[in-house]
Design a protein around this motif. Structure first.
Motif, PDB file in Angstrom:
ATOM      1  N   SER A  62       0.878  -1.371  -0.138  1.00 13.83           N
ATOM      2  CA  SER A  62       0.025   0.061  -0.253  1.00 13.83           C
ATOM      3  C   SER A  62       0.760   1.136   0.117  1.00 13.83           C
ATOM      4  N   HIS A  63       1.841   1.079   0.774  1.00 11.61           N
ATOM      5  CA  HIS A  63       2.852   2.373   0.677  1.00 11.61           C
ATOM      6  C   HIS A  63       3.302   2.698  -0.718  1.00 11.61           C
ATOM      7  N   LEU A  64       3.939   1.587  -1.357  1.00  9.77           N
ATOM      8  CA  LEU A  64       4.440   1.678  -2.418  1.00  9.77           C
ATOM      9  C   LEU A  64       3.438   2.312  -3.669  1.00  9.77           C
ATOM     10  N   ILE A  65       2.307   1.750  -3.786  1.00 14.39           N
ATOM     11  CA  ILE A  65       1.137   2.157  -4.497  1.00 14.39           C
ATOM     12  C   ILE A  65       0.896   3.550  -4.181  1.00 14.39           C
ATOM     13  N   ALA A  66       0.745   3.906  -3.031  1.00 11.40           N
ATOM     14  CA  ALA A  66       0.717   5.358  -2.621  1.00 11.40           C
ATOM     15  C   ALA A  66       1.637   6.247  -3.329  1.00 11.40           C
ATOM     16  N   ALA A  85       8.820   8.228  -4.621  1.00  6.25           N
ATOM     17  CA  ALA A  85       8.058   8.187  -5.707  1.00  6.25           C
ATOM     18  C   ALA A  85       8.356   7.812  -7.066  1.00  6.25           C
ATOM     19  N   VAL A  86       7.686   7.108  -7.949  1.00  2.47           N
ATOM     20  CA  VAL A  86       8.139   6.724  -9.166  1.00  2.47           C
ATOM     21  C   VAL A  86       8.684   7.978  -9.991  1.00  2.47           C
ATOM     22  N   ALA A  87       9.949   7.723 -10.404  1.00  8.50           N
ATOM     23  CA  ALA A  87      10.307   8.928 -11.374  1.00  8.50           C
ATOM     24  C   ALA A  87       9.543   9.109 -12.569  1.00  8.50           C
ATOM     25  N   ALA A  88       9.510  10.306 -12.897  1.00  9.11           N
ATOM     26  CA  ALA A  88       8.729  10.810 -14.236  1.00  9.11           C
ATOM     27  C   ALA A  88       9.544  10.272 -15.443  1.00  9.11           C
TER      28      ALA A  88
END
Length: 350
Positions: free
Chosen positions: A178-182, A345-348
């Protein structure tokens, strides 16, 4: 010490006489029983030191019908989690006057049967067991036949009148996912150690279930292609993860079992010239010592091993002392998600 005592072995009667206490009081101090005054304990301990008294545990076992030993069978103590757990268990039982006998089952059912037979033949007062073959009929039957108290540690075994301490792997994994999805991650890899041709144990099953339920709870498809069950050969983990990290749809986050599996995942990330957490986030299952000092410090799903040892001790000692009369008890230990600096956060897209 008198010449007469030097010529023979020192007995508990000699200790009681020198301390000026009753034989029962001396026995309670030697056996570390609680209901002894501080003054009596001090006198007996002083006499023990002066006489050089050493308890005859074999004689005590025959007299008391107790060995003051606990059999502890773990899968493999080279696993850092098990090593730290065993140390915590020793610290829990030592003040109570018990010694733990450690044996490694190594996921081999015949070895586990041999260990159980040894525990029984040596008259263990109780056992703490985490067998690798929790559903093997002979292993289950052997544990069931053990008459002394037993605590089953994080295994699904259908037994009567045995106590259980279970880790809530579902909740721990759900929190990590859940943390990673957020943080925007969807391509999350789950990397677990699983020896080929051996039954899948409870922790592995529930971690996979928790991983899947984390995605389902957010209405997302589960990346089944990123669930990796790697054999004990760490080179296999390195090559598998390297291939995934060089793929067109590489994972942006990795949840890895905190043993050699985690080391090889980190090696694969480094060899792929990826940065944590800028290019890939990492969460450790378990909290190895190096997770705190790794750069960056690693997030983890951590089980409180001190709490686990306390619960195991309370259950087993309660049975040994006959404080607990009910049929069986199950105590749950909830893993905690520890947030450090290895998740981002996922890199753009470039």
């Amino acid at each position: 010490m008198s010449e007469s005592l030097k010529s023979r072995s020192v007995s508990i009667r000699d200790v009681a006489a020198l301390a000026g206490v009753s034989l029962g009081s001396a026995s309670r101090v030697i056996n570390n029983v609680d209901n002894v005054t501080a003054a009596t304990r001090e006198k007996v301990e002083r006499a023990i030191e002066e006489l050089g008294y050493r308890p005859n545990h074999a004689a005590q076992s025959l007299r008391l019908r107790a060995s003051r030993t606990i059999g502890c069978m773990l899968t493999d103590v080279t696993n850092p989690l098990y090593a730290k757990l065993f140390r915590a268990l020793e610290e829990r039982f030592r003040p109570e006057g018990y010694m733990l006998l450690l044996a490694n089952g190594l996921n081999n059912p015949q070895r586990e049967l041999d260990i159980l037979a040894m525990f029984k033949s040596r008259g263990m007062d109780g056992m703490i067991l985490a067998p690798g073959n929790e559903r093997d009929a002979e292993v289950v039957a052997s544990v069931q036949a053990f008459e002394a108290p037993v605590v089953i540690l994080d295994r699904d075994m259908q037994l009567v009148d045995k106590d259980y301490v279970l880790f809530d792997h579902l909740a721990g994994m759900h929190a990590a996912v859940s943390h990673l999805i957020a943080q925007g991650h969807r391509r999350i890899a789950l990397v677990l150690g699983q020896t080929p041709d051996t039954p899948v144990r409870r922790p592995i099953r529930l971690r996979i279930d928790g991983f899947r339920s984390g995605f389902s709870a957010h209405g997302l498809a589960v990346p089944e292609d990123l669930i990796v069950q790697s054999p004990a050969d760490t080179h296999a983990t390195f090559h598998t993860m390297s291939a995934l990290l060089h793929g067109a749809a590489r994972p942006t986050a990795i949840i890895a079992q905190g043993t050699n599996i985690l080391h090889e995942c980190l090696n694969a990330i480094g060899a792929s010239h990826l940065r944590i957490p800028h290019d890939v986030s990492v969460i450790s299952i378990g909290d190895p010592d190096f997770a705190h000092t790794y750069m960056p410090p690693l997030c983890s799903v951590r089980v409180d091993l001190q709490q686990t040892a306390r619960v195991c001790g309370d259950l087993l000692l309660g049975r040994i002392r006959r404080d607990q009369a009910h049929a069986s008890q199950t105590v749950w230990v909830s893993p905690q998600f520890v947030l450090r600096q290895s998740c981002g956060a996922v890199a753009a897209p470039a």
